[in-house]
Design an enzyme around this catalytic site. Structure first.
Site, PDB file in Angstrom:
ATOM      1  N   ASP A  93       0.861  -1.173   0.000  1.00 27.45           N
ATOM      2  CA  ASP A  93       0.000   0.000   0.000  1.00 27.45           C
ATOM      3  C   ASP A  93       0.902   1.228   0.000  1.00 27.45           C
ATOM      4  O   ASP A  93       1.999   1.208   0.553  1.00 27.45           O
ATOM      5  CB  ASP A  93      -0.890  -0.031   1.250  1.00 27.45           C
ATOM      6  N   SER A  94       0.433   2.298  -0.626  1.00 27.91           N
ATOM      7  CA  SER A  94       1.248   3.510  -0.714  1.00 27.91           C
ATOM      8  C   SER A  94       1.319   4.250   0.619  1.00 27.91           C
ATOM      9  O   SER A  94       2.204   5.059   0.830  1.00 27.91           O
ATOM     10  CB  SER A  94       0.666   4.455  -1.760  1.00 27.91           C
ATOM     11  N   GLY A  95       0.373   3.977   1.498  1.00 26.98           N
ATOM     12  CA  GLY A  95       0.360   4.647   2.797  1.00 26.98           C
ATOM     13  C   GLY A  95      -0.552   5.856   2.856  1.00 26.98           C
ATOM     14  O   GLY A  95      -0.643   6.516   3.886  1.00 26.98           O
ATOM     15  N   GLY A  96      -1.219   6.160   1.747  1.00 24.59           N
ATOM     16  CA  GLY A  96      -2.108   7.324   1.719  1.00 24.59           C
ATOM     17  C   GLY A  96      -3.122   7.292   2.844  1.00 24.59           C
ATOM     18  O   GLY A  96      -3.291   8.281   3.567  1.00 24.59           O
ATOM     19  N   GLN A 194     -12.068   6.405  -5.372  1.00 30.89           N
ATOM     20  CA  GLN A 194     -12.495   7.147  -4.179  1.00 30.89           C
ATOM     21  C   GLN A 194     -13.913   7.659  -4.410  1.00 30.89           C
ATOM     22  O   GLN A 194     -14.637   7.080  -5.210  1.00 30.89           O
ATOM     23  CB  GLN A 194     -11.520   8.301  -3.892  1.00 30.89           C
ATOM     24  N   ASP A 271      -7.668  -7.179   2.367  1.00 29.80           N
ATOM     25  CA  ASP A 271      -6.559  -7.217   3.317  1.00 29.80           C
ATOM     26  C   ASP A 271      -7.064  -6.627   4.611  1.00 29.80           C
ATOM     27  O   ASP A 271      -7.932  -5.733   4.601  1.00 29.80           O
ATOM     28  CB  ASP A 271      -5.378  -6.358   2.831  1.00 29.80           C
ATOM     29  N   CYS A 309     -10.675 -27.265  12.628  1.00 32.65           N
ATOM     30  CA  CYS A 309      -9.579 -26.473  12.050  1.00 32.65           C
ATOM     31  C   CYS A 309      -8.300 -27.305  11.971  1.00 32.65           C
ATOM     32  O   CYS A 309      -7.959 -28.046  12.884  1.00 32.65           O
ATOM     33  CB  CYS A 309      -9.361 -25.226  12.896  1.00 32.65           C
ATOM     34  N   CYS A 311      -5.240 -25.943  11.496  1.00 33.55           N
ATOM     35  CA  CYS A 311      -4.061 -25.080  11.691  1.00 33.55           C
ATOM     36  C   CYS A 311      -3.132 -25.680  12.740  1.00 33.55           C
ATOM     37  O   CYS A 311      -3.520 -26.541  13.532  1.00 33.55           O
ATOM     38  CB  CYS A 311      -4.478 -23.662  12.086  1.00 33.55           C
ATOM     39  N   CYS A 314      -4.550 -25.385  16.372  1.00 32.23           N
ATOM     40  CA  CYS A 314      -5.634 -26.311  16.721  1.00 32.23           C
ATOM     41  C   CYS A 314      -5.169 -27.773  16.713  1.00 32.23           C
ATOM     42  O   CYS A 314      -5.734 -28.605  17.410  1.00 32.23           O
ATOM     43  CB  CYS A 314      -6.823 -26.110  15.783  1.00 32.23           C
ATOM     44  N   HIS A 340      -3.848 -19.190  14.089  1.00 32.16           N
ATOM     45  CA  HIS A 340      -5.200 -19.746  13.929  1.00 32.16           C
ATOM     46  C   HIS A 340      -6.101 -18.793  13.154  1.00 32.16           C
ATOM     47  O   HIS A 340      -6.819 -19.212  12.227  1.00 32.16           O
ATOM     48  CB  HIS A 340      -5.840 -20.066  15.283  1.00 32.16           C
TER      49      HIS A 340
END
Lengths: 361, 361
Positions: A93-96, A194, A271, A309, A311, A314, A340
């Site tokens: 991400d650009s951080g905007g 936007q 994300d 699960c 994972c 678990c 998890h």
């Protein structure tokens, strides 16, 4: 077959799309969830552990990394993949979003944004060109443009100005990326729609951005406190205007409920810090809701968090042990719960993808 | 072949002994280093990661676990191995050292010790019998007796009284362990030689403890601020009085230099928080000394911590990345540095063992 980076739409089932995004570091299946490693590390989890959760794409923050240790330094060290020991796809991400959330402490004009560093208070200037330059040095598979993301409660004229600035910056960054031969070097660049919650601005933003022909399109400015209904409306407005053959990314979202809603609107990528942040705060996601691991009821509960699960957590540890770690403030609690939670999110995405495939048979 | 638990002395090269300790959860090679997981977790490291460092034996603290979550609870959950997800050998310390280091806040009499809980300030009573009962419930492969470990600067009469009490408690615990059929159930119990730095008391302690016939012998009351010379003298005095065929354990020690010295005195086993504590404080052990990972000189150092090291950290990450994590206060720094440090300690032990074998060919 087109060389990477490119998106391959495999099937659609009503609104739910099944796809695959190809990068020089391998592909990732969509709908996809990317865990967040802001500073080039998923908090408390090694790349080997991340890989075991079923994660294919991870997100880092170009702005934060440019502050510390510096994009040029990472570039000299061989790029972000080598630096953080992750050989799969990376999106930065650009951080905007982070910068504009500083609110009072930032000033934006037509050529960029001036703000105070969260690290040392120094005055920093970030232009759209500089944001892309940082991402050229870092070398992620997908770079995001710098956009102007106004506050959720901003006045109409502020939202409109931000919208126009975002489009102007998008054009400049698209041109710069092309002049570098970004795509030929294997780096995709995504534009960001936007327009806040105004349907007209959202639609304008989407249309004009699409005309610039990005490798993918993000829906920005959501998940900033608006209602679920508003998020739904913004998706309803923007997504149908995006080209079928390009990936659609809903930034900073979110929870299992959000995913299930958004994939029906044709979203391919998400994300969020949710699984790791909740993990560090001793909360586990399960098919039956969230579990607060410190609760007394788990003191002698010998069952795993979720008995379906697969994972690492678990498969090896009981709720009683995880509660004990949480109560004892052992850092392993955050690690095991984050593992998890990420695995749970990836399982959910796999189920969504499978459901989409079954639906189209 | 005797059934576990038992010690097998494979060879001796001058003073350096090469051995193997058999337990129901597998064997560990000696000289051996055991990392410490006081509360049933090596800080920030999963059992799978610990296994990869070459670790065979881990240490937990019976007293701390009896306080939280409770030895009876762990017993009902299937014992400590299952609870913490470690299927290899475990040794538990009784916690005597930690209790007596509370100093002003504890009162000791002939039947045990009364002190304030570090968790909630409650008054706690621990008798030698209770210490062993806790370890029966936890089920480690090796249990340690509760001893009276006086302060390093204690007066002679205090040291003498502690010495006599330690022997009395050792006898009672030996008898109790036998009455339970501890060995038949696969649990070894080790006595602890006390006596401070007085050679006469050390020798007395060793002789009388050996007469009680424990499964192994620890040298306690060292590494509490005394000089290296005093540690050496205590080993010189005590170790020759211990039976050849039983394991010798130097508690709470220490550093690579300590190991190299102590194995020459015939020590077989060490435990210490050194590698994990230093790791969390961003310090790495190497063949060329310790590295303070936050130092500016590593900002763009693309080399691993130690280019001969085969640990996960050195195989995947540069000093520059580790410095970045340390500076950014990412919890992954502590995890990766602890993994390296434990691996480094295990490598050192493997070299000592190999050197001993080569020396006797």
């Amino acid at each position: 077959m087109t060389s990477p980076p490119h998106f391959e739409l495999l099937s659609t089932d009503g609104g739910i799309r099944r796809g695959r995004f190809h990068t020089p570091h391998g592909s990732f299946e969509t709908p996809c969830f990317a865990p967040v490693g802001t500073y080039g590390a998923i908090k408390g989890i090694t790349p080997a552990q991340i890989r075991e959760t079923g994660t294919e794409l991870i997100l880092a923050n170009a702005y934060h990394l440019s502050q510390r240790p510096g994009a040029d330094a990472i570039g000299r060290l061989g790029g972000l993949h080598k630096f953080m020991g992750w050989d799969g796809p990376i999106l930065t991400d650009s951080g905007g979003y982070q910068i504009f959330s500083l609110d009072d402490h930032c000033h934006v004009d037509s050529d960029g944004v001036t703000f105070q560093s969260v690290i040392d208070g120094a005055t920093i200037r970030l232009s759209p060109e500089r944001a892309l330059e940082i991402q050229r040095d870092l070398g992620p598979d997908i770079a995001m443009v710098l956009d102007h993301c106004p506050a959720g409660d901003a006045a109409e004229e502020v939202v409109r100005a931000a919208h126009e600035r975002t489009l102007d910056w998008a054009r400049r960054q698209r041109d710069l990326h092309e002049s570098w031969g970004g795509a030929a070097r294997g780096q995709a660049v995504f534009g960001i729609v936007q327009g806040g919650i105004d349907p007209q601005l959202r639609a304008d933003s989407a249309r004009q951005l699409v005309a610039l022909d990005f490798d993918g399109y993000a829906i920005g400015g959501l998940s900033v406190g608006e209602t679920k209904e508003r998020m739904r409306q913004a998706l309803d407005t923007a997504v149908p205007l995006l080209p079928e053959g390009k990936l659609r990314y809903l930034m900073g979202v979110g929870t299992p409920e959000d995913f299930k809603m958004a994939v029906k609107h044709g979203i391919d990528l998400f994300d969020c810090v949710t699984p790791t942040r909740h993990g560090r705060f001793n909360e586990a996601f399960t098919r039956h809701g969230r579990i607060k691991m410190r609760n007394q009821q788990y003191t002698e509960d010998g069952r795993p968090i979720d008995d379906e699960c697969r994972c690492y957590t678990c498969q090896n540890f009981s709720r009683a042990y995880l509660r004990h770690l949480a109560i004892s403030r052992e850092m392993l609690a955050g690690t095991l719960l984050s593992i998890h939670n990420i695995h749970y999110f990836q399982d959910l995405m796999a189920e969504i993808r499978q459901g989409s495939e079954e639906g189209t048979r």
